[in-house]
Design a protein around this motif. Structure first.
Motif, PDB file in Angstrom:
ATOM      1  N   TYR A  31      43.181 -35.837  20.036  1.00 57.16           N
ATOM      2  CA  TYR A  31      41.842 -35.964  19.460  1.00 57.16           C
ATOM      3  C   TYR A  31      41.769 -35.197  18.131  1.00 57.16           C
ATOM      4  O   TYR A  31      41.334 -35.733  17.110  1.00 57.16           O
ATOM      5  N   HIS A  32      42.212 -33.954  18.142  1.00 61.76           N
ATOM      6  CA  HIS A  32      42.173 -33.143  16.922  1.00 61.76           C
ATOM      7  C   HIS A  32      43.113 -33.681  15.848  1.00 61.76           C
ATOM      8  O   HIS A  32      42.768 -33.674  14.665  1.00 61.76           O
ATOM      9  N   THR A  33      44.259 -34.173  16.254  1.00 66.37           N
ATOM     10  CA  THR A  33      45.196 -34.767  15.293  1.00 66.37           C
ATOM     11  C   THR A  33      44.559 -35.972  14.612  1.00 66.37           C
ATOM     12  O   THR A  33      44.606 -36.101  13.381  1.00 66.37           O
ATOM     13  N   ILE A  34      43.953 -36.844  15.399  1.00 66.51           N
ATOM     14  CA  ILE A  34      43.336 -38.054  14.843  1.00 66.51           C
ATOM     15  C   ILE A  34      42.196 -37.692  13.901  1.00 66.51           C
ATOM     16  O   ILE A  34      42.086 -38.239  12.796  1.00 66.51           O
ATOM     17  N   LEU A  35      41.340 -36.758  14.310  1.00 61.50           N
ATOM     18  CA  LEU A  35      40.237 -36.363  13.428  1.00 61.50           C
ATOM     19  C   LEU A  35      40.745 -35.736  12.130  1.00 61.50           C
ATOM     20  O   LEU A  35      40.213 -36.013  11.059  1.00 61.50           O
ATOM     21  N   LYS A  36      41.791 -34.928  12.228  1.00 64.13           N
ATOM     22  CA  LYS A  36      42.338 -34.296  11.027  1.00 64.13           C
ATOM     23  C   LYS A  36      42.922 -35.342  10.079  1.00 64.13           C
ATOM     24  O   LYS A  36      42.655 -35.323   8.870  1.00 64.13           O
ATOM     25  N   ASP A  41      35.613 -49.839  22.417  1.00 59.67           N
ATOM     26  CA  ASP A  41      35.535 -48.613  23.221  1.00 59.67           C
ATOM     27  C   ASP A  41      34.185 -47.912  23.127  1.00 59.67           C
ATOM     28  O   ASP A  41      33.897 -47.004  23.920  1.00 59.67           O
ATOM     29  N   LEU A  42      33.342 -48.320  22.197  1.00 58.78           N
ATOM     30  CA  LEU A  42      31.990 -47.754  22.144  1.00 58.78           C
ATOM     31  C   LEU A  42      31.210 -48.077  23.409  1.00 58.78           C
ATOM     32  O   LEU A  42      30.213 -47.407  23.717  1.00 58.78           O
ATOM     33  N   ASN A  43      31.669 -49.089  24.150  1.00 58.12           N
ATOM     34  CA  ASN A  43      31.034 -49.473  25.417  1.00 58.12           C
ATOM     35  C   ASN A  43      31.917 -49.172  26.623  1.00 58.12           C
ATOM     36  O   ASN A  43      31.683 -49.693  27.713  1.00 58.12           O
ATOM     37  N   HIS A  44      32.920 -48.341  26.432  1.00 61.77           N
ATOM     38  CA  HIS A  44      33.855 -48.015  27.513  1.00 61.77           C
ATOM     39  C   HIS A  44      33.112 -47.351  28.672  1.00 61.77           C
ATOM     40  O   HIS A  44      32.126 -46.648  28.462  1.00 61.77           O
ATOM     41  N   LYS A  45      33.591 -47.566  29.888  1.00 63.12           N
ATOM     42  CA  LYS A  45      32.937 -46.965  31.058  1.00 63.12           C
ATOM     43  C   LYS A  45      33.065 -45.439  31.074  1.00 63.12           C
ATOM     44  O   LYS A  45      32.227 -44.744  31.630  1.00 63.12           O
ATOM     45  N   ASP A  46      34.107 -44.906  30.431  1.00 62.72           N
ATOM     46  CA  ASP A  46      34.329 -43.467  30.367  1.00 62.72           C
ATOM     47  C   ASP A  46      33.611 -42.898  29.146  1.00 62.72           C
ATOM     48  O   ASP A  46      33.902 -43.274  28.010  1.00 62.72           O
ATOM     49  N   ASN A  47      32.684 -41.976  29.392  1.00 62.90           N
ATOM     50  CA  ASN A  47      31.908 -41.427  28.273  1.00 62.90           C
ATOM     51  C   ASN A  47      32.785 -40.678  27.266  1.00 62.90           C
ATOM     52  O   ASN A  47      32.478 -40.647  26.078  1.00 62.90           O
ATOM     53  N   HIS A  48      33.904 -40.110  27.704  1.00 62.30           N
ATOM     54  CA  HIS A  48      34.804 -39.431  26.767  1.00 62.30           C
ATOM     55  C   HIS A  48      35.413 -40.438  25.792  1.00 62.30           C
ATOM     56  O   HIS A  48      35.560 -40.149  24.598  1.00 62.30           O
ATOM     57  N   GLN A  49      35.744 -41.608  26.308  1.00 58.84           N
ATOM     58  CA  GLN A  49      36.282 -42.668  25.450  1.00 58.84           C
ATOM     59  C   GLN A  49      35.224 -43.131  24.444  1.00 58.84           C
ATOM     60  O   GLN A  49      35.532 -43.366  23.282  1.00 58.84           O
ATOM     61  N   ARG A  50      33.980 -43.270  24.906  1.00 57.57           N
ATOM     62  CA  ARG A  50      32.902 -43.676  23.990  1.00 57.57           C
ATOM     63  C   ARG A  50      32.732 -42.629  22.888  1.00 57.57           C
ATOM     64  O   ARG A  50      32.607 -42.961  21.711  1.00 57.57           O
ATOM     65  N   SER A  51      32.750 -41.364  23.285  1.00 57.12           N
ATOM     66  CA  SER A  51      32.572 -40.280  22.327  1.00 57.12           C
ATOM     67  C   SER A  51      33.693 -40.262  21.287  1.00 57.12           C
ATOM     68  O   SER A  51      33.436 -40.179  20.077  1.00 57.12           O
ATOM     69  N   ARG A  52      34.926 -40.344  21.762  1.00 57.46           N
ATOM     70  CA  ARG A  52      36.059 -40.322  20.823  1.00 57.46           C
ATOM     71  C   ARG A  52      36.026 -41.539  19.904  1.00 57.46           C
ATOM     72  O   ARG A  52      36.228 -41.406  18.692  1.00 57.46           O
ATOM     73  N   ALA A  53      35.762 -42.704  20.461  1.00 62.78           N
ATOM     74  CA  ALA A  53      35.717 -43.920  19.637  1.00 62.78           C
ATOM     75  C   ALA A  53      34.663 -43.787  18.542  1.00 62.78           C
ATOM     76  O   ALA A  53      34.905 -44.152  17.383  1.00 62.78           O
ATOM     77  N   ALA A  54      33.510 -43.255  18.893  1.00 66.67           N
ATOM     78  CA  ALA A  54      32.430 -43.085  17.915  1.00 66.67           C
ATOM     79  C   ALA A  54      32.844 -42.120  16.805  1.00 66.67           C
ATOM     80  O   ALA A  54      32.639 -42.397  15.614  1.00 66.67           O
ATOM     81  N   GLN A  55      33.442 -41.020  17.182  1.00 66.87           N
ATOM     82  CA  GLN A  55      33.845 -40.027  16.183  1.00 66.87           C
ATOM     83  C   GLN A  55      34.973 -40.555  15.293  1.00 66.87           C
ATOM     84  O   GLN A  55      34.972 -40.331  14.083  1.00 66.87           O
ATOM     85  N   TYR A  56      35.914 -41.275  15.884  1.00 66.46           N
ATOM     86  CA  TYR A  56      37.002 -41.842  15.085  1.00 66.46           C
ATOM     87  C   TYR A  56      36.461 -42.884  14.105  1.00 66.46           C
ATOM     88  O   TYR A  56      36.853 -42.907  12.939  1.00 66.46           O
ATOM     89  N   LEU A  57      35.555 -43.740  14.577  1.00 66.34           N
ATOM     90  CA  LEU A  57      34.976 -44.761  13.684  1.00 66.34           C
ATOM     91  C   LEU A  57      34.210 -44.107  12.537  1.00 66.34           C
ATOM     92  O   LEU A  57      34.315 -44.560  11.389  1.00 66.34           O
ATOM     93  N   ALA A  58      33.436 -43.081  12.852  1.00 70.06           N
ATOM     94  CA  ALA A  58      32.687 -42.398  11.796  1.00 70.06           C
ATOM     95  C   ALA A  58      33.656 -41.850  10.741  1.00 70.06           C
ATOM     96  O   ALA A  58      33.406 -41.980   9.542  1.00 70.06           O
ATOM     97  N   ASN A  59      34.755 -41.287  11.193  1.00 71.34           N
ATOM     98  CA  ASN A  59      35.756 -40.764  10.254  1.00 71.34           C
ATOM     99  C   ASN A  59      36.438 -41.881   9.466  1.00 71.34           C
ATOM    100  O   ASN A  59      36.777 -41.702   8.303  1.00 71.34           O
ATOM    101  N   LEU A  60      36.648 -43.015  10.110  1.00 73.59           N
ATOM    102  CA  LEU A  60      37.362 -44.117   9.456  1.00 73.59           C
ATOM    103  C   LEU A  60      36.498 -44.915   8.483  1.00 73.59           C
ATOM    104  O   LEU A  60      37.019 -45.735   7.729  1.00 73.59           O
ATOM    105  N   ALA A  61      35.207 -44.674   8.468  1.00 71.44           N
ATOM    106  CA  ALA A  61      34.325 -45.431   7.568  1.00 71.44           C
ATOM    107  C   ALA A  61      34.761 -45.297   6.110  1.00 71.44           C
ATOM    108  O   ALA A  61      34.616 -46.235   5.328  1.00 71.44           O
TER     109      ALA A  61
END
Length: 181
Positions: A24-29, A48-68
């Motif tokens: 997670y930290h590597t990807i964000l960096k 993954d923004l609709n993934h059943k696992d909330n951790h997956q939703r959270s990571r997907a959201a943060q990665y997308l925000a960074n990738l914008a």
């Protein structure tokens, strides 16, 4: 995308707790800078923004925000409503992680900034019926502060201060003003 990044995305989903955290930290960096492989993971992250696992939703959201910032096709303009929905996730911690990273979408360009600011202003004004709305407002104002510090756009500061002026509760008005000191 090199094999190391592919492995990081894989581990961020399937590794043990420590591997997921490190990935997670590597990807964000890495995605804090412009990358040329954003579209290799983009569709999966949106899904993954609709993934059943909330951790997956959270990571997907943060990665997308960074990738914008790595989105020359401006796909985020179409996908942003899906990303914004995660800021209202049933798991409040997931919602906050997404909301706290949403400002990164706005640094991608003028259209993105205007869109994100509009969403945040509307939520600030109309979100008082939400549970924990004072924390949500706090996060929105921190987002605006982060944007202001990144872009040095006085309109952002002015918008934030105008929103704070609409707050009736003196305790929260002071708390929100402290963000801008």
């Amino acid at each position: 995308m090199d094999s190391q990044m592919k492995m990081a995305f894989e581990k961020s989903k399937t590794g043990d707790k420590d591997e997921r955290y490190e990935a997670y930290h590597t990807i964000l960096k890495v995605t804090d800078q412009n990358v040329d492989w954003a579209y290799e993971v983009w569709d999966q992250l949106v899904e993954d923004l609709n993934h059943k696992d909330n951790h997956q939703r959270s990571r997907a959201a943060q990665y997308l925000a960074n990738l914008a910032k790595s989105d020359p096709e401006m796909r985020i303009m179409k996908d942003f409503p899906k990303l914004w929905e995660v800021t209202k996730d049933k798991k409040f911690v997931t919602a906050r992680h997404c909301l706290q990273s949403i400002w990164k979408v706005a640094i991608a360009g003028t259209s993105q900034k205007e869109m994100v600011m509009n969403y945040m202003v509307v939520r600030f004004k109309n979100g008082t019926d939400e549970k924990n709305f004072t924390l949500i407002r706090n996060d929105i104002l921190h987002n605006m502060k982060n944007l202001y510090e990144h872009l040095h756009d006085e309109d952002i500061k002015e918008t934030a201060l105008d929103l704070i002026e609409t707050v009736d509760d003196k305790k929260y008005k002071k708390k929100y003003m402290d963000i801008w000191k």
